[in-house]
Design a protein around this motif. Structure first.
Motif, mmCIF file in Angstrom:
data_model
loop_
_atom_site.group_PDB
_atom_site.id
_atom_site.type_symbol
_atom_site.label_atom_id
_atom_site.label_comp_id
_atom_site.label_asym_id
_atom_site.label_seq_id
_atom_site.Cartn_x
_atom_site.Cartn_y
_atom_site.Cartn_z
ATOM 1 N N LEU A 8 0.826 -1.211 0.000
ATOM 2 C CA LEU A 8 0.000 0.000 0.000
ATOM 3 C C LEU A 8 0.859 1.260 0.000
ATOM 4 C CD1 LEU A 8 -2.794 -1.032 2.539
ATOM 5 C CD2 LEU A 8 -2.943 -0.959 0.040
ATOM 6 N N ALA A 210 -7.122 4.426 -3.515
ATOM 7 C CA ALA A 210 -7.535 3.242 -2.767
ATOM 8 C C ALA A 210 -6.494 2.854 -1.722
ATOM 9 C CB ALA A 210 -7.791 2.084 -3.732
ATOM 10 N N ALA A 211 -5.216 2.974 -2.077
ATOM 11 C CA ALA A 211 -4.149 2.647 -1.128
ATOM 12 C C ALA A 211 -4.187 3.582 0.078
ATOM 13 C CB ALA A 211 -2.792 2.723 -1.814
ATOM 14 N N VAL A 213 -6.838 5.139 1.267
ATOM 15 C CA VAL A 213 -8.007 4.776 2.082
ATOM 16 C C VAL A 213 -7.684 3.575 2.971
ATOM 17 C CG1 VAL A 213 -10.374 3.927 1.999
ATOM 18 C CG2 VAL A 213 -9.658 5.737 0.436
ATOM 19 N N LEU A 214 -7.032 2.561 2.406
ATOM 20 C CA LEU A 214 -6.706 1.367 3.182
ATOM 21 C C LEU A 214 -5.649 1.640 4.243
ATOM 22 C CD1 LEU A 214 -6.689 -1.323 0.340
ATOM 23 C CD2 LEU A 214 -8.432 -0.948 2.099
ATOM 24 N N ASN A 216 -5.436 4.247 5.888
ATOM 25 C CA ASN A 216 -6.129 4.942 6.966
ATOM 26 C C ASN A 216 -7.042 4.026 7.763
ATOM 27 O OD1 ASN A 216 -5.689 7.839 7.421
ATOM 28 N ND2 ASN A 216 -6.061 8.024 5.228
ATOM 29 N N ARG A 217 -7.600 2.986 7.101
ATOM 30 C CA ARG A 217 -8.674 2.225 7.736
ATOM 31 C C ARG A 217 -8.363 0.750 7.950
ATOM 32 N NH1 ARG A 217 -14.220 4.707 5.018
ATOM 33 N NH2 ARG A 217 -13.703 6.906 5.399
ATOM 34 N N LEU A 218 -7.391 0.196 7.262
ATOM 35 C CA LEU A 218 -7.087 -1.215 7.420
ATOM 36 C C LEU A 218 -6.490 -1.461 8.812
ATOM 37 C CD1 LEU A 218 -7.235 -3.741 5.546
ATOM 38 C CD2 LEU A 218 -4.783 -3.444 5.175
ATOM 39 N N ALA A 221 -2.742 -1.773 8.956
ATOM 40 C CA ALA A 221 -2.041 -0.506 8.753
ATOM 41 C C ALA A 221 -2.093 0.353 10.008
ATOM 42 C CB ALA A 221 -2.639 0.240 7.562
#
Length: 375
Positions: A8, A210-211, A213-214, A216-218, A221
């Motif tokens: 990411l 998209a990377a 967003v992930l 921030n929320r995965l 991560a």
């Protein structure tokens, strides 16, 4: 899951400069079809320099009105604008309008300015965001930033942009109805259109979004973020003291703020040494991002369209190569920096001399001249 975060971070870095790097390698296909012709690289260089108002605005706003500008909101905005601008380029890059009594590629130039604004501003937004993570992800980000030049370059090579051949003008005139004698350039059609190329760039910007967003929320991560280092309010060194700056999310901890100004990886530098590093950065960036790209068509085009295409594409590929070298040789002494800068300045002087002698530079009709300018 750590590998996922690395991927990411790499995708985020790829979206930082993929748009403008893609435009550079696509120029051999664009310039024969726009009114600006081979002035387009110079126009693009000027637009990129004007686009530096973006990072200047972000930096000043963080200093004058701390906390007013949301870091996440800024990144969402610029990446979305970049994806939209690439998509609009795919359909409107050939649109012209009359300005000052001459046709101009107004849509192309306006969209190129927005792409430049996006990519320049990414430098002062992506890196502070990546500093929330452990330091190892910063190297992965720079590898992705290098890939932002490599991927469009490989695609341009597969596209075959700007391939030309010389044909007899009288024979070509008989076939097309135009008159003319002697040799003339005939451009071969690319394997796929500029529209598909710009749609690819838009997709790369979409992957970057998209990377982010992930990241921030995965959950994986979030676990990798070094949160404890960013809970205190950020401090920026000003003059002889430290001036507090309140951010919506602190970008740099007070301890790191002190280290950034005094240490550069291998040891403590004095202020004169630190100033010399910044001067070298300014000089090298002026050459690679301002002066040399502006005259690239003059320095390369006399040796043929293939030479220009190879020079633009291989230059984009040099960035990820340098990033990979930096992964294994991260420490640079001042002497090494000075020697590298001197070597680059020598290469730059040769390129500028060739551009000044254009369109009749030395070794014009030899493979040696082509090999030298491309190298």
């Amino acid at each position: 899951m750590v590998l996922v975060v690395h991927v990411l971070a790499c995708l985020l870095g790829t979206g930082s400069w993929v748009a403008i790097n893609g435009v550079w390698v696509e120029l051999p296909l664009l310039v024969p079809r726009v009114p600006e012709g081979w002035y387009l690289p110079s126009y693009l260089t000027v637009l990129i320099q004007f686009a530096n108002v973006g990072p200047l605005f972000v930096t000043l706003l963080h200093h004058v009105r701390p906390g007013r500008l949301s870091e996440a909101g800024t990144i969402y905005t610029i990446v979305s604008v970049g994806a939209l601008a690439c998509l609009l380029l795919a359909f409107f890059w050939q649109e012209t309008s009359w300005v000052a009594g001459a046709p101009r590629s107004t849509a192309l130039l306006i969209l190129l300015f927005f792409l430049s604004l996006v990519d320049c501003t990414s430098s002062v937004t992506f890196l502070p965001f990546l500093r929330r993570f452990r330091a190892r992800y910063l190297t992965t980000y720079f590898v992705g930033e290098g890939l932002s030049g490599l991927l469009p370059g490989l695609l341009a090579l597969a596209q075959g942009v700007g391939v030309a051949r010389c044909v007899n003008g009288s024979l070509a005139g008989n076939a097309s109805g135009a008159e003319g004698t002697g040799l003339r350039a005939e451009y071969q059609p690319a394997r796929f259109s500029a529209r598909l190329f710009f749609i690819f760039l838009s997709g790369m910007m979409g992957l970057c979004l998209a990377a982010f967003v992930l990241l921030n929320r995965l959950p994986a991560a979030r676990q990798e973020q070094a949160k404890e280092r960013f809970r205190a309010q950020a401090r920026v060194e000003a003059g002889s003291g430290l001036q507090a700056v309140v951010e919506d999310r602190p970008m740099i901890s007070p301890a790191e703020s002190h280290q950034l100004w005094g240490r550069f990886g291998t040891g403590t530098y004095s202020w004169p040494q630190a100033a010399s590093v910044f001067l070298l950065l300014a000089w090298v960036n002026a050459l690679t991002n301002g002066v040399l790209p502006a005259v690239q068509s003059y320095s390369c085009l006399p040796y043929g369209n293939a030479a220009y295409h190879l020079a633009a594409t291989l230059a984009a590929m040099a960035n990820p190569l340098a990033c990979f070298v930096g992964m294994f040789l991260p420490n640079r002494c001042l002497l090494t920096l000075g020697l590298l800068s001197a070597a680059g300045s020598g290469f730059g002087c040769y390129i500028m001399a060739i551009a000044a002698l254009s369109p009749c530079p030395p070794l014009l009709h030899s493979h040696t001249g082509v090999a030298l300018i491309v190298s």
